[in-house]
Design an enzyme around this catalytic site. Structure first.
Site, PDB file in Angstrom:
ATOM      1  N   ARG A 163      -3.430  -4.163  13.402  1.00 31.93           N
ATOM      2  CA  ARG A 163      -2.372  -5.122  13.079  1.00 31.93           C
ATOM      3  C   ARG A 163      -1.694  -5.673  14.335  1.00 31.93           C
ATOM      4  O   ARG A 163      -0.497  -5.953  14.340  1.00 31.93           O
ATOM      5  CB  ARG A 163      -1.309  -4.477  12.171  1.00 31.93           C
ATOM      6  CG  ARG A 163      -1.807  -4.022  10.820  1.00 31.93           C
ATOM      7  CD  ARG A 163      -2.280  -5.190   9.968  1.00 31.93           C
ATOM      8  NE  ARG A 163      -2.436  -4.821   8.583  1.00 31.93           N
ATOM      9  CZ  ARG A 163      -3.555  -4.342   8.038  1.00 31.93           C
ATOM     10  NH1 ARG A 163      -4.628  -4.184   8.777  1.00 31.93           N
ATOM     11  NH2 ARG A 163      -3.591  -4.044   6.752  1.00 31.93           N
ATOM     12  N   SER A 235       1.132  -5.321   2.388  1.00 36.45           N
ATOM     13  CA  SER A 235       1.786  -4.145   2.979  1.00 36.45           C
ATOM     14  C   SER A 235       3.031  -4.595   3.720  1.00 36.45           C
ATOM     15  O   SER A 235       2.938  -5.438   4.610  1.00 36.45           O
ATOM     16  CB  SER A 235       0.873  -3.470   4.001  1.00 36.45           C
ATOM     17  OG  SER A 235      -0.322  -3.080   3.416  1.00 36.45           O
ATOM     18  N   GLU A 333       5.447  -4.447   9.015  1.00 40.40           N
ATOM     19  CA  GLU A 333       4.387  -5.238   9.634  1.00 40.40           C
ATOM     20  C   GLU A 333       4.617  -6.727   9.365  1.00 40.40           C
ATOM     21  O   GLU A 333       3.969  -7.577   9.958  1.00 40.40           O
ATOM     22  CB  GLU A 333       2.999  -4.793   9.150  1.00 40.40           C
ATOM     23  CG  GLU A 333       2.634  -5.234   7.764  1.00 40.40           C
ATOM     24  CD  GLU A 333       1.123  -5.403   7.586  1.00 40.40           C
ATOM     25  OE1 GLU A 333       0.392  -5.230   8.559  1.00 40.40           O
ATOM     26  OE2 GLU A 333       0.709  -5.713   6.473  1.00 40.40           O
TER      27      GLU A 333
HETATM   28  N1  EPU Z   1      -1.268   6.314  -1.107  1.00 38.44           N
HETATM   29  C1  EPU Z   1      -0.446   7.007  -1.969  1.00 38.44           C
HETATM   30  N2  EPU Z   1       0.513   6.297  -2.647  1.00 38.44           N
HETATM   31  C2  EPU Z   1       0.666   4.969  -2.502  1.00 38.44           C
HETATM   32  C3  EPU Z   1      -0.168   4.265  -1.644  1.00 38.44           C
HETATM   33  C4  EPU Z   1      -1.142   4.958  -0.933  1.00 38.44           C
HETATM   34  O1  EPU Z   1      -0.555   8.215  -2.108  1.00 38.44           O
HETATM   35  O2  EPU Z   1       1.538   4.409  -3.171  1.00 38.44           O
HETATM   36  C5  EPU Z   1      -2.324   7.044  -0.416  1.00 38.44           C
HETATM   37  C6  EPU Z   1      -3.693   6.677  -0.988  1.00 38.44           C
HETATM   38  O3  EPU Z   1      -4.045   7.498  -2.069  1.00 38.44           O
HETATM   39  C7  EPU Z   1      -4.616   6.908   0.193  1.00 38.44           C
HETATM   40  C8  EPU Z   1      -3.732   6.527   1.380  1.00 38.44           C
HETATM   41  O4  EPU Z   1      -2.387   6.612   0.942  1.00 38.44           O
HETATM   42  O5  EPU Z   1      -4.942   8.255   0.317  1.00 38.44           O
HETATM   43  C9  EPU Z   1      -4.041   5.140   1.897  1.00 38.44           C
HETATM   44  O6  EPU Z   1      -3.874   4.204   0.830  1.00 38.44           O
HETATM   45  P1  EPU Z   1      -4.765   2.877   0.699  1.00 38.44           P
HETATM   46  O7  EPU Z   1      -6.205   3.195   0.829  1.00 38.44           O
HETATM   47  O8  EPU Z   1      -4.317   2.144  -0.504  1.00 38.44           O
HETATM   48  O9  EPU Z   1      -4.436   2.056   1.996  1.00 38.44           O
HETATM   49  P2  EPU Z   1      -3.121   1.878   2.824  1.00 38.44           P
HETATM   50  O10 EPU Z   1      -3.231   2.639   4.100  1.00 38.44           O
HETATM   51  O11 EPU Z   1      -1.953   2.149   1.973  1.00 38.44           O
HETATM   52  C10 EPU Z   1      -4.090  -0.152   4.181  1.00 38.44           C
HETATM   53  C11 EPU Z   1      -3.696  -1.553   4.540  1.00 38.44           C
HETATM   54  C12 EPU Z   1      -3.905  -2.484   3.355  1.00 38.44           C
HETATM   55  C13 EPU Z   1      -5.375  -2.436   2.977  1.00 38.44           C
HETATM   56  C14 EPU Z   1      -5.749  -0.978   2.638  1.00 38.44           C
HETATM   57  C15 EPU Z   1      -7.213  -0.817   2.372  1.00 38.44           C
HETATM   58  C16 EPU Z   1      -1.968  -1.302   6.201  1.00 38.44           C
HETATM   59  C17 EPU Z   1      -0.520  -1.451   6.544  1.00 38.44           C
HETATM   60  N3  EPU Z   1      -2.310  -1.587   4.957  1.00 38.44           N
HETATM   61  O12 EPU Z   1      -3.207   0.294   3.166  1.00 38.44           O
HETATM   62  O13 EPU Z   1      -3.615  -3.795   3.799  1.00 38.44           O
HETATM   63  O14 EPU Z   1      -5.653  -3.268   1.872  1.00 38.44           O
HETATM   64  O15 EPU Z   1      -5.441  -0.130   3.765  1.00 38.44           O
HETATM   65  O16 EPU Z   1      -7.915  -0.912   3.555  1.00 38.44           O
HETATM   66  O17 EPU Z   1      -2.753  -0.953   7.082  1.00 38.44           O
HETATM   67  C18 EPU Z   1      -2.004  -5.532   3.902  1.00 38.44           C
HETATM   68  O18 EPU Z   1      -2.088  -5.448   5.122  1.00 38.44           O
HETATM   69  O19 EPU Z   1      -1.256  -6.370   3.342  1.00 38.44           O
HETATM   70  C19 EPU Z   1      -2.787  -4.628   3.075  1.00 38.44           C
HETATM   71  C20 EPU Z   1      -2.669  -4.593   1.761  1.00 38.44           C
END
Ligand code: EPU
Length: 337
Positions: A163, A235, A333
């Site tokens: 990012r 996000s 972000e």
């Molecule tokens: N998780 C939870 N509760 C939640 C959300 C997430 O327990 O409410 C846990 C999930 O179960 C998983 C971990 O946290 O174990 C990561 O969650 P997820 O795979 O949904 O991804 P994220 O790290 O929350 C990032 C990006 C997203 C992108 C996803 C998939 C960032 C800030 N966000 O989210 O990007 O779609 O990975 O690659 O890096 C965006 O930038 O707008 C965005 C949506």
């Protein structure tokens, strides 16, 4: 061709849907439009708004909002395996992904359905499901508001990170992105390692470009709110990178806590802000017209009529609760104006 609007309402130009305005908005098509504008007006305060998907307005913007309108897509070179394309800033990101899938070109399919314009993609190096825009970007072309020249930066010169890019730092307030060039490939290169992607792709019959795009779209739709229905900027927070001792301390207490390696170092670990916010008990939390999304805690939503200040108040509360619960700092972000 350049068009100027004074005292403009921005509600339909930001995906959060917050009610804010700007003193002036200038739509531009070419570098010449920008050159004329900067030479004549010498604007003291300006901000580039693409699709408005990653910006939160918290007050009336008293400068000029610059908005690109050119969205031409050109094939620069095709050697049978790799295809170089040039795409102008206003092109919709997901329309580009759809085109690449239709053409059988690999490289950006995991970035399906990210709400963005092409010009905004390099700024925060949009990423999802194990892929980032930087993996396919070869060159970024921008207008330099100091020299009034067009500059071309190669990928290695863009300081891309998670990012992150040079456009958020040294070139913030200097560069206006005009076009982005990508190299895509005909040789299949499925990238299915993240979360449920492989399961969803197999359920659709295997790793074709179309199946991967559909799988990613299905996963995103199941977790992320559609900004057309519920205002949001994806996000809201970045996943925090912490010292490995901090991660070890937390893992003793929460052995199921998601954590990821950080490229190039073993001293830091990336945590999932969504998980931290969720475990702090805030998933689905609502305060007036704003809230924490009930299916992905990283996303703050506008239930209708919210102001930017209300979103900020909620973001501050979320940060302070995460700090209290885990002693970890998380930060937005989203660009806050
Ligand atoms: N998780 C939870 N509760 C939640 C959300 C997430 O327990 O409410 C846990 C999930 O179960 C998983 C971990 O946290 O174990 C990561 O969650 P997820 O795979 O949904 O991804 P994220 O790290 O929350 C990032 C990006 C997203 C992108 C996803 C998939 C960032 C800030 N966000 O989210 O990007 O779609 O990975 O690659 O890096 C965006 O930038 O707008 C965005 C949506």
């Amino acid at each position: 061709m350049k068009r100027t609007y004074n005292d403009i309402n921005l509600q339909n130009r930001n995906s959060f849907g917050v009610v804010e305005s700007a003193a002036q908005l200038v739509e531009f098509e070419t570098a010449d439009d920008l050159r004329d504008y900067f030479a004549e007006q010498k604007p003291a305060k300006w901000y580039v708004l693409g699709g408005g998907n990653n910006t939160l307005f918290t007050q009336r913007y008293d400068g000029v909002i610059l908005s690109p309108t050119s969205s031409k897509r050109t094939i620069l070179n095709d050697d049978g395996e790799s295809v170089d394309i040039r795409v102008e800033a206003a092109h919709d990101w997901d329309a580009l992904v759809e085109w690449s899938v239709e053409e059988g070109l690999w490289g950006i399919e995991n970035l399906s359905m990210i709400p963005s314009s092409v010009g905004a993609a390099p700024v925060q190096n949009i990423g999802a499901y194990g892929a980032e825009a930087k993996d396919a970007i070869t060159t970024v072309e921008y207008f330099d508001t100091k020299t009034l020249n067009v500059v071309r930066l190669r990928n290695e010169e863009c300081s891309f990170g998670y990012r992150e890019s040079i456009f958020k730092h040294e070139l913030r307030g200097v560069a206006i992105i005009l076009a982005v060039e990508f190299r895509l490939h005909r040789t299949p290169k499925p990238n299915l390692g993240y979360g449920d992607v492989i399961k969803e792709v197999e359920a659709r019959g295997g790793a074709t470009l179309r199946n991967i795009r559909e799988a990613i779209c299905a996963i995103r739709s199941s977790k992320l709110p559609d900004p057309k229905i519920l205002g949001n900027a994806g996000s809201f927070f970045k996943n925090p990178v912490v010292a490995k001792e901090v991660a070890e301390r937390l893992l003793k207490q929460y052995p199921d806590m998601p954590h990821y390696a950080v490229a190039g170092t073993t001293e830091s670990v990336k945590l999932a802000a969504g998980w931290l916010i969720d475990r702090a008990g805030l998933k689905g939390y609502r305060s007036g017209s704003v809230g924490v999304h009930d299916r992905q805690a990283l996303v703050l939503v506008n239930y209708g009529g919210a102001t930017g200040s209300e979103v900020i108040a909620l973001a501050d509360y979320v940060c302070s609760r995460v700090k209290e619960c885990f002693d970890v700092a998380i930060s937005p972000e989203v660009n806050i104006l």
